[in-house]
Design a protein around this motif. Structure first.
Motif, mmCIF file in Angstrom:
data_model
loop_
_atom_site.group_PDB
_atom_site.id
_atom_site.type_symbol
_atom_site.label_atom_id
_atom_site.label_comp_id
_atom_site.label_asym_id
_atom_site.label_seq_id
_atom_site.Cartn_x
_atom_site.Cartn_y
_atom_site.Cartn_z
ATOM 1 N N ALA A 1 42.380 -25.641 26.615
ATOM 2 C CA ALA A 1 41.600 -24.902 25.609
ATOM 3 C C ALA A 1 42.542 -24.399 24.513
ATOM 4 N N LEU A 2 42.900 -25.279 23.624
ATOM 5 C CA LEU A 2 43.872 -24.930 22.573
ATOM 6 C C LEU A 2 43.391 -23.819 21.637
ATOM 7 N N ASN B 1 48.693 -22.180 25.712
ATOM 8 C CA ASN B 1 47.969 -23.412 26.041
ATOM 9 C C ASN B 1 48.665 -24.636 25.459
ATOM 10 N N PHE B 2 49.173 -24.453 24.246
ATOM 11 C CA PHE B 2 50.015 -25.495 23.651
ATOM 12 C C PHE B 2 51.192 -25.761 24.596
ATOM 13 N N HIS C 1 49.692 -38.976 24.440
ATOM 14 C CA HIS C 1 50.490 -37.932 23.776
ATOM 15 C C HIS C 1 50.162 -37.899 22.289
ATOM 16 N N CYS C 2 50.030 -39.078 21.710
ATOM 17 C CA CYS C 2 49.704 -39.139 20.274
ATOM 18 C C CYS C 2 48.370 -38.434 20.018
ATOM 19 N N VAL C 3 47.395 -38.724 20.879
ATOM 20 C CA VAL C 3 46.072 -38.120 20.712
ATOM 21 C C VAL C 3 46.120 -36.612 21.017
ATOM 22 N N ALA C 4 46.974 -36.226 21.937
ATOM 23 C CA ALA C 4 47.127 -34.790 22.243
ATOM 24 C C ALA C 4 47.645 -34.053 21.010
ATOM 25 N N PHE C 5 48.631 -34.632 20.340
ATOM 26 C CA PHE C 5 49.165 -33.983 19.138
ATOM 27 C C PHE C 5 48.130 -34.017 18.006
ATOM 28 N N GLU C 6 47.327 -35.058 18.004
ATOM 29 C CA GLU C 6 46.219 -35.132 17.044
ATOM 30 C C GLU C 6 45.268 -33.944 17.276
ATOM 31 N N TRP D 1 46.379 -36.896 32.840
ATOM 32 C CA TRP D 1 45.749 -35.706 32.252
ATOM 33 C C TRP D 1 45.114 -36.091 30.921
ATOM 34 N N PHE D 2 44.246 -35.218 30.445
ATOM 35 C CA PHE D 2 43.552 -35.481 29.178
ATOM 36 C C PHE D 2 43.680 -34.256 28.271
ATOM 37 N N PRO D 3 43.944 -34.472 26.986
ATOM 38 C CA PRO D 3 44.211 -33.336 26.083
ATOM 39 C C PRO D 3 43.119 -32.270 26.091
ATOM 40 N N HIS D 4 41.865 -32.675 26.148
ATOM 41 C CA HIS D 4 40.806 -31.670 26.018
ATOM 42 C C HIS D 4 40.599 -30.829 27.267
#
Ligand SMILES: [Fe+2]
Ligand SMILES: [Fe+2]
Length: 340
Positions: free
Chosen positions: A39-40, A195-196, A103-108, A33-36
């Motif tokens: 829709a946060l 969404n989070f 995960h790091c980039v998701a939290f970013e 999966w990808f963070p973007h």
């Protein structure tokens, strides 16, 4: 042998000796999966309505998780990968390392989207004693991975490998992370930050496999090296876990200095004790706390059921390349069974 010095004959994938590792690789690829994709920004309305204590909890979680993902990645690169011989396990660990980066980039992405003082969030783990204490616990093992040479062919080297694995995989990923996921998902339980919550569910799905890998690795290392199976070593492993829980308990008091709706430090710490008993049992050790799960709703949190029998999970819209075959029809070991 799963752990040891890799030899030329270890450099081909076949025959696969540890099908569970190859199955984990295939499942992990399907879970990509990808963070973007999330829709946060839709959560910003909730953020505006949240209390200061609720926002503190989210900021505190982000302050812990952001460095934690990178710490875990180091522990995999330095403490696991070099001492494992099986290529199928290396394939999975390569995907795990990408997942930790993801995960790091998701939290970013969370930090970029929510109106947070980023510098303050980034410095919290250096300035909050209870968070520092958790990091110091892990750094003790991480330092050993970098500063001393572990001879994996010796009994003491194998014990160090298992000790490192218990601290970083079982305690950090399998207990501390679950505690944080429960708190994060509690907002979605109250119809906030949904969404989070979806993002956390995806992280949790990855982490449940990381934990399954770690537990299989400990079991296999012990089975293949019976000289490690002494009561003293079992006690030592239990003590490493209990020390990790004590640090988590103090940290949760700072996470919830006053408590928020339906959630306080005692509630979270009871969940931590419940999860810890599960981990001890999964490692073949007796329960320590006999705590009941105070967060039964975790069982009904969307998608968590997938964690129970992930090898048998039907393809969902979340899965990529869902028709790829796995190497065996391995019976699932129900590791991430928070869904009960
Ligand atoms: Fe992670
Ligand atoms: Fe992980």
């Amino acid at each position: 042998m799963l752990i040891g010095k890799a030899q030329p004959e270890d450099m081909v994938l076949h025959p696969i000796r540890y099908p569970w590792a190859y199955d984990l690789y295939n499942q992990a690829v399907r879970n990509t999966w990808f963070p973007h994709e999330i829709a946060l920004k839709e959560d910003l309305d909730d953020w505006a309505k949240m209390t200061e204590d609720e926002r503190h909890a989210v900021k505190f979680l982000m302050a812990f998780f952001n460095p934690a993902e990178l710490i875990v990645n180091r522990s995999i690169a330095l403490g696991m990968y070099p001492y494992i011989k099986a290529p199928e396990a290396h394939l999975y660990l390569a995907k795990v390392m990408w997942e930790e980066a993801n995960h790091c980039v998701a939290f970013e992405y969370v930090l970029e989207t929510f109106p947070l003082d980023r510098a303050k969030v980034f410095s919290t783990h250096l300035e909050t004693p209870s968070m520092k204490a958790k990091e110091e616990y892990v750094f003790k093992y991480l330092r050993r991975m970098t500063e001393t040479i572990l001879d994996i062919e010796t009994v003491e080297g194998k014990k160090d490998f298992v000790r490192n694995l218990v601290a970083t995989n079982i305690v950090m990923e399998g207990i501390w992370f679950y505690s944080g996921f429960m708190v994060a998902l509690s907002f979605r339980q109250r119809n906030q930050l949904r969404n989070f919550g979806s993002m956390i569910t995806w992280v949790l799905r990855d982490e449940s496999l990381h934990l399954k890998f770690g537990i299989n690795l400990v079991h296999t290392a012990l089975e293949e090296n019976p000289e490690l199976l002494t009561p003293e070593f079992a006690n030592e492993i239990r003590d490493i876990i209990i020390e990790g829980v004590e640090r988590e308990t103090a940290y949760n008091k700072d996470l919830f200095p006053r408590g928020i709706l339906g959630l306080n430090a005692d509630y979270v710490n009871q969940y931590v004790q419940y999860v810890t008993d599960r981990r001890l049992e999964e490692l073949g050790l007796p329960k320590h706390y006999n705590a009941k799960n105070p967060a039964k709703w975790m069982s009904t949190a969307t998608d968590v059921f997938e964690l129970v029998n992930f090898f048998e999970a039907q393809n969902t819209s979340y899965e990529v390349d869902g028709h790829a075959s796995s190497s065996t029809k391995a019976k699932p070991v129900e590791v991430a069974k928070e869904a009960e």
